[in-house]
Design an enzyme around this catalytic site. Structure first.
Site, PDB file in Angstrom:
ATOM      1  N   LYS A 206     -44.109  16.437  21.715  1.00 39.93           N
ATOM      2  CA  LYS A 206     -43.554  17.034  21.572  1.00 39.93           C
ATOM      3  C   LYS A 206     -44.082  18.459  21.156  1.00 39.93           C
ATOM      4  CE  LYS A 206     -40.672  20.273  19.754  1.00 39.93           C
ATOM      5  NZ  LYS A 206     -40.127  20.992  20.728  1.00 39.93           N
ATOM      6  N   CYS A 260     -40.879  26.329  14.223  1.00 43.50           N
ATOM      7  CA  CYS A 260     -41.513  25.521  15.433  1.00 43.50           C
ATOM      8  C   CYS A 260     -43.047  25.456  15.681  1.00 43.50           C
ATOM      9  CB  CYS A 260     -40.814  25.631  16.595  1.00 43.50           C
ATOM     10  SG  CYS A 260     -39.704  25.846  16.647  1.00 43.50           S
TER      11      CYS A 260
HETATM   12  N1  SAJ Z   1     -46.961  34.477  19.858  1.00 40.70           N
HETATM   13  C1  SAJ Z   1     -47.903  35.145  20.570  1.00 40.70           C
HETATM   14  N2  SAJ Z   1     -48.769  35.508  21.479  1.00 40.70           N
HETATM   15  C2  SAJ Z   1     -48.439  34.579  22.377  1.00 40.70           C
HETATM   16  C3  SAJ Z   1     -47.183  33.237  23.222  1.00 40.70           C
HETATM   17  C4  SAJ Z   1     -46.403  33.363  21.452  1.00 40.70           C
HETATM   18  O1  SAJ Z   1     -48.956  35.949  19.680  1.00 40.70           O
HETATM   19  O2  SAJ Z   1     -49.158  34.701  24.133  1.00 40.70           O
HETATM   20  C5  SAJ Z   1     -46.319  34.712  18.963  1.00 40.70           C
HETATM   21  C6  SAJ Z   1     -44.659  34.656  19.009  1.00 40.70           C
HETATM   22  O3  SAJ Z   1     -44.509  35.894  18.781  1.00 40.70           O
HETATM   23  C7  SAJ Z   1     -44.432  34.146  17.429  1.00 40.70           C
HETATM   24  C8  SAJ Z   1     -44.806  32.644  17.937  1.00 40.70           C
HETATM   25  O4  SAJ Z   1     -46.398  33.074  18.646  1.00 40.70           O
HETATM   26  O5  SAJ Z   1     -44.393  34.450  16.776  1.00 40.70           O
HETATM   27  C9  SAJ Z   1     -44.343  32.100  18.613  1.00 40.70           C
HETATM   28  O6  SAJ Z   1     -43.372  31.976  19.918  1.00 40.70           O
HETATM   29  P1  SAJ Z   1     -43.024  31.359  21.535  1.00 40.70           P
HETATM   30  O7  SAJ Z   1     -42.112  32.041  22.273  1.00 40.70           O
HETATM   31  O8  SAJ Z   1     -44.568  31.110  21.390  1.00 40.70           O
HETATM   32  O9  SAJ Z   1     -42.651  29.647  21.100  1.00 40.70           O
HETATM   33  P2  SAJ Z   1     -41.149  29.902  20.400  1.00 40.70           P
HETATM   34  O10 SAJ Z   1     -41.327  29.243  18.790  1.00 40.70           O
HETATM   35  O11 SAJ Z   1     -40.301  30.760  20.599  1.00 40.70           O
HETATM   36  O12 SAJ Z   1     -40.482  28.151  20.541  1.00 40.70           O
HETATM   37  C10 SAJ Z   1     -42.041  26.949  21.407  1.00 40.70           C
HETATM   38  C11 SAJ Z   1     -41.264  26.703  22.658  1.00 40.70           C
HETATM   39  N3  SAJ Z   1     -42.749  25.902  23.372  1.00 40.70           N
HETATM   40  C12 SAJ Z   1     -43.713  25.617  23.365  1.00 40.70           C
HETATM   41  O13 SAJ Z   1     -43.460  27.050  24.276  1.00 40.70           O
HETATM   42  C13 SAJ Z   1     -44.748  25.213  23.649  1.00 40.70           C
HETATM   43  C14 SAJ Z   1     -40.507  26.647  23.128  1.00 40.70           C
HETATM   44  O14 SAJ Z   1     -40.460  25.337  24.241  1.00 40.70           O
HETATM   45  C15 SAJ Z   1     -39.918  25.710  21.596  1.00 40.70           C
HETATM   46  O15 SAJ Z   1     -38.721  24.254  22.713  1.00 40.70           O
HETATM   47  C16 SAJ Z   1     -39.580  25.367  20.732  1.00 40.70           C
HETATM   48  O16 SAJ Z   1     -41.243  25.959  20.182  1.00 40.70           O
HETATM   49  C17 SAJ Z   1     -39.588  24.951  19.886  1.00 40.70           C
HETATM   50  O17 SAJ Z   1     -38.061  24.720  19.594  1.00 40.70           O
HETATM   51  O18 SAJ Z   1     -40.102  23.541  19.191  1.00 40.70           O
END
Ligand code: SAJ
Length: 408
Positions: A206, A260
Protein backbone atom coordinates in the site's frame (compact mmCIF):
# COMPACT_ATOMS: atom_id res chain seq x y z
CA UNK A 1 -23.06 -18.22 -2.42
CA UNK A 2 -21.76 -15.57 0.00
CA UNK A 3 -22.78 -16.04 3.63
CA UNK A 4 -24.43 -12.93 5.11
CA UNK A 5 -22.54 -11.64 8.12
CA UNK A 6 -22.81 -9.02 10.81
CA UNK A 7 -19.95 -6.58 10.25
CA UNK A 8 -19.01 -3.68 12.51
CA UNK A 9 -17.17 -0.87 10.71
CA UNK A 10 -15.26 1.52 12.97
CA UNK A 11 -14.68 4.91 11.33
CA UNK A 12 -17.18 6.21 8.76
CA UNK A 13 -14.92 8.50 6.73
CA UNK A 14 -13.98 8.47 3.05
CA UNK A 15 -13.36 4.72 3.13
CA UNK A 16 -15.43 3.32 6.00
CA UNK A 17 -18.74 4.81 4.89
CA UNK A 18 -18.64 3.69 1.24
CA UNK A 19 -17.46 0.22 2.38
CA UNK A 20 -20.25 0.01 4.98
CA UNK A 21 -22.86 1.09 2.43
CA UNK A 22 -21.75 -1.32 -0.27
CA UNK A 23 -21.58 -4.28 2.16
CA UNK A 24 -25.09 -3.38 3.41
CA UNK A 25 -26.48 -3.38 -0.12
CA UNK A 26 -24.98 -6.87 -0.57
CA UNK A 27 -27.14 -8.12 2.30
CA UNK A 28 -24.73 -8.02 5.23
CA UNK A 29 -25.91 -6.51 8.51
CA UNK A 30 -23.68 -3.47 9.02
CA UNK A 31 -23.09 -1.66 12.29
CA UNK A 32 -21.42 1.64 11.39
CA UNK A 33 -19.54 3.35 14.22
CA UNK A 34 -18.22 6.89 14.40
CA UNK A 35 -17.52 9.38 17.19
CA UNK A 36 -18.64 12.32 15.03
CA UNK A 37 -22.31 13.34 15.59
CA UNK A 38 -22.47 15.14 12.25
CA UNK A 39 -21.54 11.95 10.36
CA UNK A 40 -24.03 9.86 12.39
CA UNK A 41 -26.88 12.32 11.74
CA UNK A 42 -26.08 12.65 8.04
CA UNK A 43 -26.07 8.87 7.50
CA UNK A 44 -29.24 8.33 9.60
CA UNK A 45 -30.97 10.77 7.25
CA UNK A 46 -29.58 8.92 4.24
CA UNK A 47 -27.07 11.61 3.24
CA UNK A 48 -23.35 11.59 2.61
CA UNK A 49 -21.22 13.88 4.79
CA UNK A 50 -18.62 14.02 1.98
CA UNK A 51 -18.90 15.02 -1.66
CA UNK A 52 -18.38 11.83 -3.68
CA UNK A 53 -20.27 10.86 -6.84
CA UNK A 54 -23.31 8.63 -6.14
CA UNK A 55 -22.44 8.07 -2.46
CA UNK A 56 -25.67 9.79 -1.35
CA UNK A 57 -27.71 7.30 -3.36
CA UNK A 58 -25.81 4.29 -2.04
CA UNK A 59 -26.14 5.43 1.59
CA UNK A 60 -29.87 6.00 1.11
CA UNK A 61 -30.27 2.48 -0.35
CA UNK A 62 -28.21 0.95 2.48
CA UNK A 63 -30.12 2.76 5.25
CA UNK A 64 -33.54 2.12 3.67
CA UNK A 65 -32.76 -1.61 3.34
CA UNK A 66 -32.42 -1.71 7.14
CA UNK A 67 -28.98 -3.31 6.75
CA UNK A 68 -26.97 -0.21 7.73
CA UNK A 69 -27.40 1.34 11.15
CA UNK A 70 -25.02 3.88 12.69
CA UNK A 71 -23.93 4.23 16.32
CA UNK A 72 -21.37 5.87 18.57
CA UNK A 73 -20.09 2.59 20.00
CA UNK A 74 -19.44 -0.88 18.51
CA UNK A 75 -21.63 -3.99 19.02
CA UNK A 76 -20.90 -7.71 18.74
CA UNK A 77 -20.29 -8.84 15.13
CA UNK A 78 -18.69 -11.62 13.07
CA UNK A 79 -16.15 -9.20 11.63
CA UNK A 80 -14.79 -5.77 12.55
CA UNK A 81 -13.27 -3.44 9.95
CA UNK A 82 -11.18 -0.53 11.24
CA UNK A 83 -11.05 2.48 8.89
CA UNK A 84 -9.73 5.32 11.05
CA UNK A 85 -7.26 8.08 10.07
CA UNK A 86 -3.49 7.68 10.43
CA UNK A 87 -2.07 11.19 10.19
CA UNK A 88 1.59 11.92 10.85
CA UNK A 89 3.18 13.54 13.87
CA UNK A 90 5.50 16.58 13.77
CA UNK A 91 8.48 14.24 13.27
CA UNK A 92 6.65 12.71 10.23
CA UNK A 93 6.15 9.36 11.98
CA UNK A 94 2.70 7.77 11.85
CA UNK A 95 0.25 8.68 14.60
CA UNK A 96 -1.28 5.28 15.39
CA UNK A 97 -3.36 6.49 18.34
CA UNK A 98 -6.66 6.26 16.37
CA UNK A 99 -5.88 2.68 15.31
CA UNK A 100 -5.03 1.78 18.90
CA UNK A 101 -8.22 3.39 20.25
CA UNK A 102 -10.36 1.70 17.58
CA UNK A 103 -8.81 -1.67 18.51
CA UNK A 104 -9.48 -1.02 22.19
CA UNK A 105 -13.08 0.05 21.47
CA UNK A 106 -13.98 -3.37 20.02
CA UNK A 107 -12.29 -5.45 22.78
CA UNK A 108 -15.47 -5.89 24.91
CA UNK A 109 -17.37 -7.29 21.90
CA UNK A 110 -14.86 -9.81 20.55
CA UNK A 111 -15.61 -13.55 20.72
CA UNK A 112 -14.02 -16.75 19.47
CA UNK A 113 -14.11 -17.03 15.65
CA UNK A 114 -14.34 -13.29 14.98
CA UNK A 115 -12.25 -11.50 12.36
CA UNK A 116 -10.60 -8.08 12.74
CA UNK A 117 -9.54 -6.25 9.57
CA UNK A 118 -7.46 -3.07 9.47
CA UNK A 119 -7.89 -0.87 6.36
CA UNK A 120 -6.16 2.30 7.62
CA UNK A 121 -2.78 2.93 5.99
CA UNK A 122 -0.04 2.09 8.52
CA UNK A 123 3.73 1.51 8.73
CA UNK A 124 4.72 -2.11 7.96
CA UNK A 125 4.45 -4.34 11.01
CA UNK A 126 1.53 -2.47 12.64
CA UNK A 127 -1.09 -5.21 12.13
CA UNK A 128 1.08 -8.09 13.32
CA UNK A 129 2.55 -5.87 16.07
CA UNK A 130 0.45 -3.13 17.66
CA UNK A 131 -2.99 -4.30 16.49
CA UNK A 132 -2.44 -7.99 17.33
CA UNK A 133 -1.17 -6.91 20.77
CA UNK A 134 -4.27 -4.80 21.44
CA UNK A 135 -6.58 -7.61 20.26
CA UNK A 136 -4.78 -10.16 22.46
CA UNK A 137 -5.97 -8.14 25.47
CA UNK A 138 -9.41 -9.68 24.81
CA UNK A 139 -7.97 -12.93 26.21
CA UNK A 140 -8.49 -14.66 22.84
CA UNK A 141 -5.53 -16.27 21.11
CA UNK A 142 -4.73 -14.12 18.05
CA UNK A 143 -4.49 -16.22 14.88
CA UNK A 144 -6.28 -19.20 16.48
CA UNK A 145 -9.35 -17.93 18.37
CA UNK A 146 -9.51 -14.67 16.51
CA UNK A 147 -8.32 -13.78 13.01
CA UNK A 148 -6.55 -10.54 12.10
CA UNK A 149 -5.80 -9.12 8.64
CA UNK A 150 -4.68 -5.95 6.87
CA UNK A 151 -6.60 -5.09 3.69
CA UNK A 152 -5.54 -1.71 2.32
CA UNK A 153 -8.01 0.59 0.67
CA UNK A 154 -6.85 1.67 -2.81
CA UNK A 155 -9.73 3.83 -4.07
CA UNK A 156 -9.26 7.21 -5.71
CA UNK A 157 -11.32 10.06 -4.21
CA UNK A 158 -13.75 11.13 -6.94
CA UNK A 159 -14.06 7.51 -8.18
CA UNK A 160 -14.49 5.72 -4.87
CA UNK A 161 -17.62 3.72 -5.66
CA UNK A 162 -16.32 2.54 -9.02
CA UNK A 163 -12.87 1.60 -7.71
CA UNK A 164 -14.21 -0.06 -4.54
CA UNK A 165 -15.84 -2.67 -6.76
CA UNK A 166 -13.51 -2.88 -9.75
CA UNK A 167 -10.00 -2.56 -8.25
CA UNK A 168 -7.95 -5.61 -7.35
CA UNK A 169 -7.55 -6.05 -3.58
CA UNK A 170 -4.61 -7.11 -1.46
CA UNK A 171 -5.49 -9.11 1.64
CA UNK A 172 -2.71 -9.69 4.15
CA UNK A 173 -3.32 -12.03 7.07
CA UNK A 174 -1.28 -12.38 10.22
CA UNK A 175 -1.54 -16.05 9.20
CA UNK A 176 -3.01 -17.75 6.11
CA UNK A 177 -6.35 -18.56 7.73
CA UNK A 178 -6.84 -14.89 8.68
CA UNK A 179 -6.26 -13.93 5.03
CA UNK A 180 -8.76 -16.56 3.83
CA UNK A 181 -11.41 -15.31 6.28
CA UNK A 182 -10.89 -11.68 5.19
CA UNK A 183 -11.08 -12.66 1.52
CA UNK A 184 -14.60 -14.04 2.12
CA UNK A 185 -15.80 -10.56 3.16
CA UNK A 186 -14.30 -8.76 0.15
CA UNK A 187 -15.50 -11.45 -2.28
CA UNK A 188 -19.06 -10.29 -1.63
CA UNK A 189 -18.52 -7.01 -3.51
CA UNK A 190 -15.10 -6.91 -5.20
CA UNK A 191 -15.13 -7.73 -8.92
CA UNK A 192 -11.35 -7.38 -9.29
CA UNK A 193 -8.88 -10.08 -8.26
CA UNK A 194 -8.11 -10.62 -4.59
CA UNK A 195 -4.48 -11.43 -3.80
CA UNK A 196 -3.54 -13.06 -0.50
CA UNK A 197 -0.30 -12.37 1.33
CA UNK A 198 0.98 -11.68 4.85
CA UNK A 199 -0.05 -8.53 6.71
CA UNK A 200 3.35 -6.80 6.61
CA UNK A 201 3.78 -7.32 2.86
CA UNK A 202 0.27 -5.94 2.31
CA UNK A 203 1.07 -2.87 4.46
CA UNK A 204 4.27 -2.24 2.49
CA UNK A 205 2.51 -2.69 -0.89
CA UNK A 206 0.00 0.00 0.00
CA UNK A 207 2.76 2.45 0.94
CA UNK A 208 4.71 1.58 -2.19
CA UNK A 209 1.74 2.42 -4.45
CA UNK A 210 1.42 5.92 -3.08
CA UNK A 211 5.18 6.47 -2.91
CA UNK A 212 5.54 5.41 -6.55
CA UNK A 213 3.04 8.13 -7.50
CA UNK A 214 4.75 10.69 -5.25
CA UNK A 215 8.18 10.01 -6.78
CA UNK A 216 6.74 10.24 -10.31
CA UNK A 217 5.01 13.57 -9.53
CA UNK A 218 8.21 14.87 -7.89
CA UNK A 219 10.08 14.05 -11.12
CA UNK A 220 7.47 16.04 -13.07
CA UNK A 221 7.73 18.96 -10.61
CA UNK A 222 11.52 18.98 -10.84
CA UNK A 223 11.22 18.98 -14.64
CA UNK A 224 8.87 21.94 -14.33
CA UNK A 225 11.47 23.95 -12.43
CA UNK A 226 14.28 23.21 -14.91
CA UNK A 227 12.01 23.87 -17.93
CA UNK A 228 10.89 27.21 -16.42
CA UNK A 229 14.57 28.07 -15.96
CA UNK A 230 15.21 27.22 -19.61
CA UNK A 231 12.11 29.09 -20.80
CA UNK A 232 10.40 26.03 -22.34
CA UNK A 233 6.99 24.50 -21.72
CA UNK A 234 7.24 21.51 -19.37
CA UNK A 235 3.81 20.18 -20.35
CA UNK A 236 4.87 20.00 -23.98
CA UNK A 237 8.15 18.30 -22.99
CA UNK A 238 6.32 15.70 -20.88
CA UNK A 239 3.63 15.01 -23.44
CA UNK A 240 6.30 14.44 -26.10
CA UNK A 241 8.40 12.23 -23.81
CA UNK A 242 5.26 10.25 -22.93
CA UNK A 243 4.88 9.33 -26.62
CA UNK A 244 7.69 6.83 -25.93
CA UNK A 245 6.05 3.44 -25.30
CA UNK A 246 7.81 2.92 -21.95
CA UNK A 247 7.60 6.45 -20.49
CA UNK A 248 4.66 7.66 -18.40
CA UNK A 249 5.46 10.85 -16.50
CA UNK A 250 2.70 12.40 -14.39
CA UNK A 251 1.82 16.10 -14.27
CA UNK A 252 3.58 18.94 -12.50
CA UNK A 253 1.41 21.02 -10.21
CA UNK A 254 1.45 23.35 -7.21
CA UNK A 255 2.41 20.46 -4.91
CA UNK A 256 0.99 17.18 -3.68
CA UNK A 257 -1.89 17.29 -1.23
CA UNK A 258 -4.53 15.07 0.29
CA UNK A 259 -4.28 12.75 3.23
CA UNK A 260 -2.57 9.88 1.37
CA UNK A 261 0.23 10.61 -1.08
CA UNK A 262 1.54 13.57 0.93
CA UNK A 263 1.69 11.40 4.07
CA UNK A 264 2.23 7.71 3.28
CA UNK A 265 5.79 7.87 1.87
CA UNK A 266 6.98 9.07 5.28
CA UNK A 267 5.77 5.75 6.77
CA UNK A 268 8.39 3.99 4.63
CA UNK A 269 11.07 6.55 5.46
CA UNK A 270 10.45 6.14 9.19
CA UNK A 271 11.57 2.48 8.95
CA UNK A 272 15.07 3.55 7.90
CA UNK A 273 15.78 7.09 6.60
CA UNK A 274 19.31 6.14 5.52
CA UNK A 275 17.97 3.56 3.09
CA UNK A 276 15.27 5.82 1.61
CA UNK A 277 16.93 9.01 0.23
CA UNK A 278 14.92 8.93 -3.03
CA UNK A 279 11.53 8.74 -1.30
CA UNK A 280 12.61 11.51 1.08
CA UNK A 281 13.86 13.71 -1.77
CA UNK A 282 10.59 13.23 -3.67
CA UNK A 283 8.57 14.31 -0.64
CA UNK A 284 10.78 17.38 -0.25
CA UNK A 285 10.53 18.32 -3.96
CA UNK A 286 6.73 18.09 -3.82
CA UNK A 287 6.60 20.01 -0.54
CA UNK A 288 8.75 22.75 -2.11
CA UNK A 289 6.20 23.48 -4.85
CA UNK A 290 3.90 25.90 -2.97
CA UNK A 291 6.92 28.11 -2.19
CA UNK A 292 8.08 27.80 -5.79
CA UNK A 293 4.68 29.03 -7.04
CA UNK A 294 4.50 31.94 -4.58
CA UNK A 295 8.08 32.76 -5.62
CA UNK A 296 6.95 33.09 -9.27
CA UNK A 297 4.18 35.49 -8.20
CA UNK A 298 6.48 37.54 -5.94
CA UNK A 299 9.03 37.76 -8.74
CA UNK A 300 6.45 39.08 -11.17
CA UNK A 301 5.28 41.75 -8.71
CA UNK A 302 8.63 42.61 -7.14
CA UNK A 303 8.26 46.28 -8.18
CA UNK A 304 4.83 46.56 -6.54
CA UNK A 305 3.55 46.72 -3.00
CA UNK A 306 1.48 43.54 -2.37
CA UNK A 307 -1.47 45.65 -1.15
CA UNK A 308 -1.61 47.27 -4.62
CA UNK A 309 -1.93 43.89 -6.31
CA UNK A 310 -5.24 42.00 -6.60
CA UNK A 311 -4.99 38.31 -7.43
CA UNK A 312 -7.81 35.98 -8.54
CA UNK A 313 -7.13 32.49 -7.24
CA UNK A 314 -8.96 29.58 -8.89
CA UNK A 315 -9.42 26.49 -6.70
CA UNK A 316 -8.51 25.67 -3.12
CA UNK A 317 -9.00 21.90 -2.80
CA UNK A 318 -6.13 19.39 -2.88
CA UNK A 319 -7.12 18.20 -6.36
CA UNK A 320 -9.74 18.55 -9.07
CA UNK A 321 -13.48 18.08 -8.54
CA UNK A 322 -13.39 17.08 -4.86
CA UNK A 323 -14.38 19.12 -1.79
CA UNK A 324 -11.39 18.04 0.30
CA UNK A 325 -9.02 20.72 1.61
CA UNK A 326 -6.71 18.47 3.62
CA UNK A 327 -2.99 19.16 3.02
CA UNK A 328 -4.04 21.26 0.03
CA UNK A 329 -1.11 23.06 -1.64
CA UNK A 330 -3.63 25.47 -3.21
CA UNK A 331 -4.86 26.48 0.23
CA UNK A 332 -1.30 26.80 1.49
CA UNK A 333 -0.35 29.09 -1.42
CA UNK A 334 -3.48 31.22 -0.98
CA UNK A 335 -2.90 31.66 2.74
CA UNK A 336 0.71 32.62 2.05
CA UNK A 337 -0.31 35.24 -0.54
CA UNK A 338 -2.81 36.72 1.93
CA UNK A 339 -0.19 36.76 4.70
CA UNK A 340 2.18 38.62 2.35
CA UNK A 341 -0.43 41.37 1.97
CA UNK A 342 -1.84 40.70 -1.54
CA UNK A 343 -5.55 41.27 -2.13
CA UNK A 344 -6.78 37.79 -2.91
CA UNK A 345 -10.14 36.92 -4.48
CA UNK A 346 -11.03 33.23 -4.46
CA UNK A 347 -13.26 30.99 -6.53
CA UNK A 348 -13.80 27.47 -5.18
CA UNK A 349 -16.79 25.56 -6.59
CA UNK A 350 -16.82 22.47 -4.34
CA UNK A 351 -15.39 23.00 -0.84
CA UNK A 352 -17.15 24.87 1.97
CA UNK A 353 -14.55 27.60 2.30
CA UNK A 354 -16.76 29.84 4.49
CA UNK A 355 -15.58 27.82 7.50
CA UNK A 356 -12.07 29.15 6.75
CA UNK A 357 -13.38 32.72 6.62
CA UNK A 358 -13.28 32.88 2.79
CA UNK A 359 -16.02 33.70 0.31
CA UNK A 360 -16.17 32.16 -3.14
CA UNK A 361 -16.49 34.90 -5.78
CA UNK A 362 -18.45 33.80 -8.89
CA UNK A 363 -16.45 33.27 -12.07
CA UNK A 364 -18.37 35.97 -13.95
CA UNK A 365 -17.07 38.73 -11.64
CA UNK A 366 -13.79 37.45 -10.18
CA UNK A 367 -11.64 38.67 -13.08
CA UNK A 368 -12.72 42.33 -12.74
CA UNK A 369 -9.83 44.64 -11.83
CA UNK A 370 -7.24 41.95 -11.08
CA UNK A 371 -3.53 42.06 -11.82
CA UNK A 372 -3.12 38.28 -11.73
CA UNK A 373 -5.10 35.08 -12.31
CA UNK A 374 -3.59 32.01 -10.65
CA UNK A 375 -5.14 28.64 -11.48
CA UNK A 376 -4.30 26.29 -8.61
CA UNK A 377 -6.75 23.42 -9.13
CA UNK A 378 -7.81 21.85 -12.44
CA UNK A 379 -11.53 21.71 -11.56
CA UNK A 380 -13.48 20.73 -14.71
CA UNK A 381 -15.35 24.05 -14.83
CA UNK A 382 -12.08 25.97 -15.27
CA UNK A 383 -11.29 24.18 -18.52
CA UNK A 384 -13.73 26.40 -20.42
CA UNK A 385 -12.07 29.63 -19.29
CA UNK A 386 -10.20 31.19 -22.19
CA UNK A 387 -6.99 32.90 -21.01
CA UNK A 388 -6.69 34.65 -24.42
CA UNK A 389 -9.93 36.51 -23.85
CA UNK A 390 -8.87 37.40 -20.29
CA UNK A 391 -5.70 38.89 -21.76
CA UNK A 392 -7.68 40.79 -24.40
CA UNK A 393 -9.70 42.50 -21.68
CA UNK A 394 -6.72 42.95 -19.37
CA UNK A 395 -3.45 42.85 -21.38
CA UNK A 396 -1.12 43.31 -18.37
CA UNK A 397 -2.71 40.54 -16.36
CA UNK A 398 -0.27 37.89 -15.09
CA UNK A 399 -1.81 34.50 -15.84
CA UNK A 400 -0.28 31.50 -14.08
CA UNK A 401 -1.76 28.08 -14.82
CA UNK A 402 -0.05 25.78 -12.33
CA UNK A 403 -1.82 22.69 -13.75
CA UNK A 404 -1.19 23.13 -17.46
CA UNK A 405 -4.86 22.93 -18.49
CA UNK A 406 -4.97 26.13 -20.55
CA UNK A 407 -3.20 25.67 -23.84
CA UNK A 408 -0.85 28.48 -24.77
N1 SAJ B 1 -1.11 15.29 -8.47
C1 SAJ B 1 -0.20 16.00 -9.23
N2 SAJ B 1 0.12 15.52 -10.47
C2 SAJ B 1 -0.43 14.37 -10.95
C3 SAJ B 1 -1.34 13.66 -10.17
C4 SAJ B 1 -1.67 14.14 -8.93
O1 SAJ B 1 0.31 17.05 -8.83
O2 SAJ B 1 -0.10 14.01 -12.09
C5 SAJ B 1 -1.46 15.79 -7.14
C6 SAJ B 1 -2.96 16.04 -6.96
O3 SAJ B 1 -3.31 17.31 -7.43
C7 SAJ B 1 -3.10 15.89 -5.46
C8 SAJ B 1 -2.09 14.79 -5.11
O4 SAJ B 1 -1.18 14.75 -6.20
O5 SAJ B 1 -2.74 17.07 -4.79
C9 SAJ B 1 -2.70 13.42 -4.89
O6 SAJ B 1 -3.75 13.17 -5.81
P1 SAJ B 1 -3.98 11.76 -6.51
O7 SAJ B 1 -5.17 11.87 -7.37
O8 SAJ B 1 -2.73 11.30 -7.14
O9 SAJ B 1 -4.20 10.75 -5.31
P2 SAJ B 1 -5.16 10.73 -4.01
O10 SAJ B 1 -4.34 11.17 -2.84
O11 SAJ B 1 -6.45 11.40 -4.23
O12 SAJ B 1 -5.43 9.14 -3.91
C10 SAJ B 1 -4.30 8.27 -3.81
C11 SAJ B 1 -4.47 7.13 -4.83
N3 SAJ B 1 -3.22 6.37 -4.93
C12 SAJ B 1 -2.70 6.05 -6.13
O13 SAJ B 1 -3.18 6.42 -7.18
C13 SAJ B 1 -1.48 5.22 -6.11
C14 SAJ B 1 -5.62 6.22 -4.40
O14 SAJ B 1 -5.72 5.10 -5.26
C15 SAJ B 1 -5.40 5.77 -2.96
O15 SAJ B 1 -6.45 4.91 -2.51
C16 SAJ B 1 -5.38 6.99 -2.09
O16 SAJ B 1 -4.25 7.78 -2.48
C17 SAJ B 1 -5.25 6.57 -0.64
O17 SAJ B 1 -6.27 6.62 0.08
O18 SAJ B 1 -4.18 6.10 -0.23
Amino acid sequence: MVLKKTICIVGLGYIGLPTASILATKGHQIIGVDVNDNIINCVKNGHSPVCEPDLDLLIKAAVNSGNLTVHKTPSPADAFIICVPTPFLDNKEADLSFVEKAGESILPYLKKGDLVILESTVPPGTTAGLLAKVISRSGLKVGEDIYVAFCPERVLPGRILIELVSNDRIVGGINPISAEKAKEIYSSFVEGNIFLTDATTAEMSKLVENSYRDVNIAFANELRKICDYMGIDVWEVISLANRHPRVNILNPGPGVGGHCIAVDPWFIVQINPTLTPLITAARNVNDSMPDYITGLINNRFKQDKPEDVTIAVLGLTYKADVDDLRESPALHITQKLIAQGYNVKINEPHAHIEKLGFTSIPLDTIFNKVQAVILLVNHSIYKIIDPESLLKQNPNCFILDTRGIWKK
